[in-house]
Design a protein around this motif. Structure first.
Motif, mmCIF file in Angstrom:
data_model
loop_
_atom_site.group_PDB
_atom_site.id
_atom_site.type_symbol
_atom_site.label_atom_id
_atom_site.label_comp_id
_atom_site.label_asym_id
_atom_site.label_seq_id
_atom_site.Cartn_x
_atom_site.Cartn_y
_atom_site.Cartn_z
ATOM 1 N N SER A 30 0.809 -1.216 0.000
ATOM 2 C CA SER A 30 0.000 0.000 0.000
ATOM 3 C C SER A 30 0.840 1.263 0.000
ATOM 4 O O SER A 30 0.389 2.321 -0.424
ATOM 5 C CB SER A 30 -0.945 -0.004 1.204
ATOM 6 N N SER A 31 2.069 1.194 0.457
ATOM 7 C CA SER A 31 2.948 2.361 0.465
ATOM 8 C C SER A 31 4.101 2.233 -0.520
ATOM 9 O O SER A 31 5.043 3.026 -0.489
ATOM 10 C CB SER A 31 3.509 2.588 1.872
ATOM 11 N N ALA A 32 4.017 1.263 -1.398
ATOM 12 C CA ALA A 32 5.120 1.008 -2.332
ATOM 13 C C ALA A 32 5.077 1.946 -3.531
ATOM 14 O O ALA A 32 4.011 2.334 -4.012
ATOM 15 C CB ALA A 32 5.074 -0.435 -2.806
ATOM 16 N N VAL A 33 6.257 2.262 -4.004
ATOM 17 C CA VAL A 33 6.449 2.967 -5.271
ATOM 18 C C VAL A 33 7.106 1.979 -6.227
ATOM 19 O O VAL A 33 8.103 1.339 -5.868
ATOM 20 C CB VAL A 33 7.356 4.193 -5.099
ATOM 21 N N VAL A 34 6.562 1.848 -7.425
ATOM 22 C CA VAL A 34 7.135 0.934 -8.416
ATOM 23 C C VAL A 34 7.615 1.751 -9.604
ATOM 24 O O VAL A 34 6.885 2.593 -10.131
ATOM 25 C CB VAL A 34 6.119 -0.121 -8.871
ATOM 26 N N GLY A 35 8.834 1.498 -9.990
ATOM 27 C CA GLY A 35 9.416 2.217 -11.114
ATOM 28 C C GLY A 35 9.895 1.271 -12.194
ATOM 29 O O GLY A 35 10.192 0.106 -11.929
ATOM 30 N N TRP A 36 9.971 1.793 -13.395
ATOM 31 C CA TRP A 36 10.549 1.062 -14.524
ATOM 32 C C TRP A 36 11.835 1.774 -14.947
ATOM 33 O O TRP A 36 11.858 3.007 -15.068
ATOM 34 C CB TRP A 36 9.590 1.007 -15.702
ATOM 35 N N PHE A 37 12.862 0.976 -15.182
ATOM 36 C CA PHE A 37 14.164 1.461 -15.619
ATOM 37 C C PHE A 37 14.632 0.609 -16.795
ATOM 38 O O PHE A 37 14.092 -0.463 -17.042
ATOM 39 C CB PHE A 37 15.191 1.361 -14.487
ATOM 40 N N ARG A 38 15.648 1.082 -17.478
ATOM 41 C CA ARG A 38 16.284 0.270 -18.513
ATOM 42 C C ARG A 38 17.776 0.530 -18.526
ATOM 43 O O ARG A 38 18.236 1.578 -18.073
ATOM 44 C CB ARG A 38 15.690 0.552 -19.889
ATOM 45 N N GLN A 39 18.490 -0.453 -19.047
ATOM 46 C CA GLN A 39 19.936 -0.315 -19.155
ATOM 47 C C GLN A 39 20.398 -0.907 -20.474
ATOM 48 O O GLN A 39 20.213 -2.109 -20.724
ATOM 49 C CB GLN A 39 20.650 -0.999 -17.986
ATOM 50 N N THR A 104 9.639 12.980 -3.861
ATOM 51 C CA THR A 104 9.825 13.620 -5.162
ATOM 52 C C THR A 104 11.291 13.766 -5.533
ATOM 53 O O THR A 104 11.624 14.010 -6.687
ATOM 54 C CB THR A 104 9.159 15.001 -5.190
ATOM 55 N N THR A 105 12.181 13.648 -4.550
ATOM 56 C CA THR A 105 13.610 13.778 -4.848
ATOM 57 C C THR A 105 14.278 12.432 -5.099
ATOM 58 O O THR A 105 15.465 12.383 -5.416
ATOM 59 C CB THR A 105 14.343 14.476 -3.689
ATOM 60 N N LYS A 106 13.510 11.326 -4.941
ATOM 61 C CA LYS A 106 14.145 10.012 -5.007
ATOM 62 C C LYS A 106 13.572 9.071 -6.057
ATOM 63 O O LYS A 106 14.232 8.105 -6.430
ATOM 64 C CB LYS A 106 14.038 9.337 -3.635
ATOM 65 N N TYR A 107 12.373 9.339 -6.552
ATOM 66 C CA TYR A 107 11.710 8.320 -7.369
ATOM 67 C C TYR A 107 12.402 8.083 -8.709
ATOM 68 O O TYR A 107 12.213 7.043 -9.339
ATOM 69 C CB TYR A 107 10.246 8.697 -7.616
ATOM 70 N N TYR A 108 13.221 9.019 -9.183
ATOM 71 C CA TYR A 108 13.815 8.898 -10.501
ATOM 72 C C TYR A 108 15.237 8.329 -10.468
ATOM 73 O O TYR A 108 15.882 8.201 -11.513
ATOM 74 C CB TYR A 108 13.840 10.262 -11.199
ATOM 75 N N SER A 109 15.736 7.992 -9.282
ATOM 76 C CA SER A 109 17.106 7.476 -9.154
ATOM 77 C C SER A 109 17.088 6.005 -8.788
ATOM 78 O O SER A 109 16.497 5.602 -7.795
ATOM 79 C CB SER A 109 17.877 8.267 -8.098
ATOM 80 N N ALA A 110 17.788 5.196 -9.593
ATOM 81 C CA ALA A 110 17.858 3.762 -9.340
ATOM 82 C C ALA A 110 18.457 3.445 -7.974
ATOM 83 O O ALA A 110 18.103 2.437 -7.353
ATOM 84 C CB ALA A 110 18.673 3.087 -10.438
ATOM 85 N N ASN A 111 19.332 4.287 -7.480
ATOM 86 C CA ASN A 111 19.991 4.038 -6.191
ATOM 87 C C ASN A 111 19.002 4.032 -5.026
ATOM 88 O O ASN A 111 19.323 3.536 -3.943
ATOM 89 C CB ASN A 111 21.052 5.100 -5.933
ATOM 90 N N ASN A 112 17.816 4.596 -5.225
ATOM 91 C CA ASN A 112 16.839 4.694 -4.149
ATOM 92 C C ASN A 112 15.823 3.565 -4.156
ATOM 93 O O ASN A 112 14.833 3.633 -3.425
ATOM 94 C CB ASN A 112 16.116 6.045 -4.233
ATOM 95 N N TYR A 113 16.031 2.559 -4.984
ATOM 96 C CA TYR A 113 15.129 1.411 -5.049
ATOM 97 C C TYR A 113 15.879 0.179 -4.543
ATOM 98 O O TYR A 113 16.816 -0.295 -5.190
ATOM 99 C CB TYR A 113 14.651 1.179 -6.483
ATOM 100 N N PRO A 114 15.479 -0.393 -3.424
ATOM 101 C CA PRO A 114 16.198 -1.552 -2.880
ATOM 102 C C PRO A 114 15.805 -2.892 -3.496
ATOM 103 O O PRO A 114 16.586 -3.846 -3.443
ATOM 104 C CB PRO A 114 15.821 -1.526 -1.398
#
Length: 126
Positions: A30-39, A104-114
């Protein structure tokens, strides 16, 4: 900790579309943020899109805004990434990732996703 499993990658011709899926499980969704990245080979991991599991505003990188769309499939407990008008420059391994809490300062950085999925290959040929 959350577990994530991506699917939907493949090889397509330029101009075609693909839909990636990320099935998410674990505690505190319920409090999760899910992001998509590519490399891509030889490049850093790049942010594409993110949203809260429960809803709200979707956020996109400028490079994919208008072509990619992130959404939740409630029936499958997944966060999907619809990718349209693909080009060879979209060729990469695509990952989904999760973190707790919107910042808002962390959602776009891969380093902030464990928590990360294993990745799915997308290849676009001309």
């Amino acid at each position: 900790q959350m577990q994530l499993v991506e699917s939907g990658g493949g090889s397509v011709r330029a101009g075609e579309s693909l839909r990636l899926s990320c099935v998410v499980s674990g505690r505190s969704l319920s409090s999760a943020v899910v992001g998509w990245f590519r490399q891509a080979p030889g490049k850093e991991r790049e942010f594409l899109a993110a949203r809260l599991w429960i809803g709200g505003t979707n956020h996109y990188a400028d490079s994919v805004k208008g072509r990619f769309a992130i959404s939740r499939d409630m029936g499958r407990d997944s966060i999907d990434l619809q990718m349209n008008s693909l080009t060879p420059q979209d060729t990469a391994i695509y990952y989904c990732a999760a973190r707790q809490g919107w910042d808002t300062t962390k959602y776009y950085s891969a380093n902030n996703y464990p928590d990360w999925g294993q990745g799915t290959q997308v290849t676009v040929f001309s």
